[in-house]
Design a protein around this motif. Structure first.
Motif, PDB file in Angstrom:
ATOM      1  N   ALA A  72       9.052 -12.400   3.665  1.00  0.00           N
ATOM      2  CA  ALA A  72       8.054 -11.220   2.855  1.00  0.00           C
ATOM      3  C   ALA A  72       8.485  -9.842   2.842  1.00  0.00           C
ATOM      4  O   ALA A  72       8.905  -9.328   1.773  1.00  0.00           O
ATOM      5  CB  ALA A  72       6.797 -11.461   3.217  1.00  0.00           C
ATOM      6  N   ILE A  73       8.973  -9.238   3.942  1.00  0.00           N
ATOM      7  CA  ILE A  73       9.247  -8.071   3.885  1.00  0.00           C
ATOM      8  C   ILE A  73      10.544  -7.815   3.631  1.00  0.00           C
ATOM      9  O   ILE A  73      10.848  -6.578   2.809  1.00  0.00           O
ATOM     10  CB  ILE A  73       9.328  -7.501   5.495  1.00  0.00           C
ATOM     11  CG1 ILE A  73       8.006  -7.549   6.142  1.00  0.00           C
ATOM     12  CG2 ILE A  73      10.054  -6.170   5.691  1.00  0.00           C
ATOM     13  CD1 ILE A  73       8.005  -7.071   7.635  1.00  0.00           C
ATOM     14  N   ALA A  74      11.513  -8.672   3.598  1.00  0.00           N
ATOM     15  CA  ALA A  74      12.866  -8.539   3.161  1.00  0.00           C
ATOM     16  C   ALA A  74      12.793  -8.776   1.336  1.00  0.00           C
ATOM     17  O   ALA A  74      13.968  -8.308   0.516  1.00  0.00           O
ATOM     18  CB  ALA A  74      13.942  -9.698   3.411  1.00  0.00           C
ATOM     19  N   ASN A  75      11.897  -9.264   0.874  1.00  0.00           N
ATOM     20  CA  ASN A  75      11.890  -9.381  -0.499  1.00  0.00           C
ATOM     21  C   ASN A  75      10.371  -8.571  -1.177  1.00  0.00           C
ATOM     22  O   ASN A  75       9.943  -8.874  -2.234  1.00  0.00           O
ATOM     23  CB  ASN A  75      11.450 -10.920  -0.860  1.00  0.00           C
ATOM     24  CG  ASN A  75      12.551 -11.548  -0.734  1.00  0.00           C
ATOM     25  OD1 ASN A  75      13.445 -11.857  -1.425  1.00  0.00           O
ATOM     26  ND2 ASN A  75      12.656 -12.288   0.495  1.00  0.00           N
ATOM     27  N   GLY A  76      10.305  -7.534  -0.581  1.00  0.00           N
ATOM     28  CA  GLY A  76       9.507  -6.323  -1.161  1.00  0.00           C
ATOM     29  C   GLY A  76       7.944  -5.955  -0.818  1.00  0.00           C
ATOM     30  O   GLY A  76       7.464  -5.207  -1.232  1.00  0.00           O
ATOM     31  N   GLY A 100       3.430  -1.029   5.343  1.00  0.00           N
ATOM     32  CA  GLY A 100       2.197  -0.594   5.618  1.00  0.00           C
ATOM     33  C   GLY A 100       1.221  -1.865   5.170  1.00  0.00           C
ATOM     34  O   GLY A 100       0.200  -2.264   5.859  1.00  0.00           O
ATOM     35  N   ILE A 101       1.670  -2.325   4.066  1.00  0.00           N
ATOM     36  CA  ILE A 101       0.833  -3.597   3.747  1.00  0.00           C
ATOM     37  C   ILE A 101       0.942  -4.682   4.442  1.00  0.00           C
ATOM     38  O   ILE A 101      -0.026  -5.564   4.741  1.00  0.00           O
ATOM     39  CB  ILE A 101       1.082  -4.028   2.220  1.00  0.00           C
ATOM     40  CG1 ILE A 101       0.932  -3.015   1.000  1.00  0.00           C
ATOM     41  CG2 ILE A 101       0.348  -5.420   1.549  1.00  0.00           C
ATOM     42  CD1 ILE A 101      -0.446  -2.151   1.015  1.00  0.00           C
ATOM     43  N   SER A 102       2.068  -5.109   4.962  1.00  0.00           N
ATOM     44  CA  SER A 102       2.367  -6.166   6.070  1.00  0.00           C
ATOM     45  C   SER A 102       1.752  -5.957   7.218  1.00  0.00           C
ATOM     46  O   SER A 102       1.058  -6.763   7.852  1.00  0.00           O
ATOM     47  CB  SER A 102       3.751  -6.279   6.100  1.00  0.00           C
ATOM     48  OG  SER A 102       4.068  -7.251   7.153  1.00  0.00           O
ATOM     49  N   GLY A 103       1.483  -4.501   7.645  1.00  0.00           N
ATOM     50  CA  GLY A 103       0.648  -4.484   8.834  1.00  0.00           C
ATOM     51  C   GLY A 103      -0.878  -4.559   8.494  1.00  0.00           C
ATOM     52  O   GLY A 103      -1.607  -5.139   9.484  1.00  0.00           O
ATOM     53  N   ILE A 104      -1.376  -4.166   7.467  1.00  0.00           N
ATOM     54  CA  ILE A 104      -2.750  -4.527   7.252  1.00  0.00           C
ATOM     55  C   ILE A 104      -3.142  -6.109   7.164  1.00  0.00           C
ATOM     56  O   ILE A 104      -3.959  -6.594   7.754  1.00  0.00           O
ATOM     57  CB  ILE A 104      -3.261  -4.161   5.710  1.00  0.00           C
ATOM     58  CG1 ILE A 104      -3.366  -2.651   5.853  1.00  0.00           C
ATOM     59  CG2 ILE A 104      -4.255  -4.758   5.271  1.00  0.00           C
ATOM     60  CD1 ILE A 104      -4.894  -2.200   6.577  1.00  0.00           C
ATOM     61  N   HIS A 117       5.510  -7.162  -8.505  1.00  0.00           N
ATOM     62  CA  HIS A 117       6.667  -7.434  -8.175  1.00  0.00           C
ATOM     63  C   HIS A 117       6.777  -8.354  -7.046  1.00  0.00           C
ATOM     64  O   HIS A 117       7.810  -9.219  -6.767  1.00  0.00           O
ATOM     65  CB  HIS A 117       7.907  -6.485  -8.330  1.00  0.00           C
ATOM     66  CG  HIS A 117       7.721  -5.446  -7.293  1.00  0.00           C
ATOM     67  ND1 HIS A 117       6.878  -4.596  -7.036  1.00  0.00           N
ATOM     68  CD2 HIS A 117       8.575  -5.462  -6.007  1.00  0.00           C
ATOM     69  CE1 HIS A 117       7.053  -3.942  -5.805  1.00  0.00           C
ATOM     70  NE2 HIS A 117       7.934  -4.513  -5.359  1.00  0.00           N
ATOM     71  N   ALA A 118       5.927  -8.046  -6.271  1.00  0.00           N
ATOM     72  CA  ALA A 118       5.984  -8.551  -4.942  1.00  0.00           C
ATOM     73  C   ALA A 118       4.626  -9.643  -4.510  1.00  0.00           C
ATOM     74  O   ALA A 118       4.294 -10.016  -3.543  1.00  0.00           O
ATOM     75  CB  ALA A 118       5.913  -7.735  -3.720  1.00  0.00           C
ATOM     76  N   ALA A 119       4.210 -10.356  -5.839  1.00  0.00           N
ATOM     77  CA  ALA A 119       3.062 -11.352  -5.713  1.00  0.00           C
ATOM     78  C   ALA A 119       3.372 -12.413  -4.925  1.00  0.00           C
ATOM     79  O   ALA A 119       2.692 -12.872  -3.836  1.00  0.00           O
ATOM     80  CB  ALA A 119       2.818 -11.630  -6.947  1.00  0.00           C
ATOM     81  N   LEU A 120       4.391 -13.376  -4.878  1.00  0.00           N
ATOM     82  CA  LEU A 120       4.806 -14.256  -4.172  1.00  0.00           C
ATOM     83  C   LEU A 120       5.256 -13.858  -2.693  1.00  0.00           C
ATOM     84  O   LEU A 120       4.889 -14.400  -1.899  1.00  0.00           O
ATOM     85  CB  LEU A 120       6.214 -14.833  -4.676  1.00  0.00           C
ATOM     86  CG  LEU A 120       6.568 -16.151  -3.925  1.00  0.00           C
ATOM     87  CD1 LEU A 120       5.654 -17.390  -3.866  1.00  0.00           C
ATOM     88  CD2 LEU A 120       8.072 -16.745  -4.516  1.00  0.00           C
ATOM     89  N   PRO A 121       6.035 -12.846  -2.621  1.00  0.00           N
ATOM     90  CA  PRO A 121       6.162 -12.328  -0.976  1.00  0.00           C
ATOM     91  C   PRO A 121       4.820 -12.048  -0.531  1.00  0.00           C
ATOM     92  O   PRO A 121       4.548 -12.278   0.764  1.00  0.00           O
ATOM     93  CB  PRO A 121       7.018 -11.134  -1.142  1.00  0.00           C
ATOM     94  CG  PRO A 121       7.720 -11.439  -2.346  1.00  0.00           C
ATOM     95  CD  PRO A 121       7.066 -12.009  -3.247  1.00  0.00           C
ATOM     96  N   LEU A 122       3.915 -11.320  -1.071  1.00  0.00           N
ATOM     97  CA  LEU A 122       2.781 -11.316  -0.544  1.00  0.00           C
ATOM     98  C   LEU A 122       1.833 -12.436   0.011  1.00  0.00           C
ATOM     99  O   LEU A 122       1.279 -12.373   0.910  1.00  0.00           O
ATOM    100  CB  LEU A 122       1.687 -10.274  -1.417  1.00  0.00           C
ATOM    101  CG  LEU A 122       1.899  -8.635  -1.348  1.00  0.00           C
ATOM    102  CD1 LEU A 122       1.167  -8.241  -2.510  1.00  0.00           C
ATOM    103  CD2 LEU A 122       1.505  -8.177  -0.252  1.00  0.00           C
ATOM    104  N   ALA A 123       2.106 -13.252  -0.871  1.00  0.00           N
ATOM    105  CA  ALA A 123       1.315 -14.772  -0.819  1.00  0.00           C
ATOM    106  C   ALA A 123       2.123 -15.364   0.595  1.00  0.00           C
ATOM    107  O   ALA A 123       1.101 -15.767   1.359  1.00  0.00           O
ATOM    108  CB  ALA A 123       1.373 -15.488  -1.882  1.00  0.00           C
ATOM    109  N   ILE A 124       3.205 -15.198   0.677  1.00  0.00           N
ATOM    110  CA  ILE A 124       3.991 -15.904   1.634  1.00  0.00           C
ATOM    111  C   ILE A 124       3.632 -15.176   3.182  1.00  0.00           C
ATOM    112  O   ILE A 124       3.358 -15.839   3.936  1.00  0.00           O
ATOM    113  CB  ILE A 124       5.490 -15.788   1.545  1.00  0.00           C
ATOM    114  CG1 ILE A 124       5.931 -16.646   0.331  1.00  0.00           C
ATOM    115  CG2 ILE A 124       6.362 -16.376   2.744  1.00  0.00           C
ATOM    116  CD1 ILE A 124       5.571 -18.154   0.718  1.00  0.00           C
TER     117      ILE A 124
END
Length: 299
Positions: free
Chosen positions: A84-88, A92-96, A150-157
């Motif tokens: 997910a991080i590698a794809n956008g 900060g969002i990943s930390g949340i 643009h990162a909808a799928l990585p966010l879901a993952i």
């Protein structure tokens, strides 16, 4: 000082270095490939340790449960997070998203393992999440993170990965409360490898450049994180409430920020300092336990 008192602090110190290691590793290897090498070496290292100390291996049923739990606790979690991080997905969002894990664990624990929390513990979990939000708020307000379409799928993952480690933690608490943790850890890394190796073969080119930093990151990932950090996590899950163990995840972003300040000179912002104070308060409330509530230590 007993291991019970030292374990949480050492766990936070070890586990937080994983983010720094990931930064170096991403420059030298593809994520699934690096994780596959890490899990294979971790399983081999734990196996060697088990043979040296003649650890007792679990029954077939327990062994299968260990492999199954490792698929979620290690494999799917880190594979999804790194991808997910590698794809956008911004850090900060990943930390949340990562900070949601203790809350999700606390909400699911009563239904899955019958674990109840006091009001003070619930308040502590909520404070921990608020502290994380304060700490990384500058990143959330950064224009670079404003458009996440643009990162909808990585966010879901990333969300699925967080749910995966939560499920793996609860499964560990419910079904793997007995047996030698060293043999269980060996089997769990085999479970993780069952997931990441096919992902590496299908989606990547098995790139690992062999630089000194790559080997350094790999060595620390195996011995510092997989053996030290994860070993302590399994110990904490077994010895206490799973929600208390999960609440320590709140301390990771502040710890990483401090390490980045020391190692790379990254600034310590006022929101980060304030958020860290709130986080520490929340973790204290979550982990505080009256003597009258303590249960006998599990074998």
């Amino acid at each position: 000082m007993s291991l019970d008192r030292l374990a949480p602090a050492v766990f936070v110190l070890l586990w937080s270095t994983g983010w720094v290691v990931a930064k170096y590793a991403s420059l030298h290897s593809e994520p699934f490939t690096f994780l596959s090498i890490r899990y294979a070496l971790s399983a081999a290292a734990f196996l060697a340790l088990c043979l040296v100390v003649q650890a007792q291996w679990p029954s077939r049923g327990t062994a299968l449960r260990a492999v199954y739990s490792g698929f979620f606790l290690h494999g799917f979690y880190l594979a999804g997070l790194w991808w997910a991080i590698a794809n956008g997905v911004p850090a900060g969002i990943s930390g949340i998203i990562a900070a949601l894990q203790p809350l999700l664990t606390a909400m699911a624990a009563p239904f899955l393992i019958g674990e109840r929390l006091q009001q003070a513990q619930k308040l502590g979990l909520a404070l921990g999440f608020i502290g994380i939000a304060i700490a990384i708020s500058p990143k959330l307000l950064d224009p670079a993170t404003a458009d996440l379409t643009h990162a909808a799928l990585p966010l879901a993952i990333n969300l699925v990965a967080m749910a995966s480690v939560t499920y793996g933690t609860l499964y560990q608490k419910k079904y793997l409360q007995s047996g030698d943790l060293r043999t269980i850890a060996t089997l769990q890394y085999i479970g993780a490898l069952i997931l990441t190796l096919p992902l590496s073969l299908i989606f990547e080119h098995q790139h690992f450049d062999g630089a000194a930093q790559a080997y350094g990151a790999l060595a620390w990932s195996v011995f510092g994180l997989s053996m030290g950090g994860v070993g302590l996590l399994l110990y904490l899950i077994r010895r206490g409430q799973v929600s208390r163990a999960a609440s320590l995840i709140y301390l990771m972003p502040p710890a990483v920020a401090l390490e980045a300040f020391i190692a790379f000179g990254e600034p310590l912002t006022l929101p980060l300092i304030v958020g860290t104070v709130v986080v520490v308060t929340g973790v204290y409330l979550t982990n505080r336990k009256a003597f009258s509530e303590q249960r006998p230590a599990e074998a």
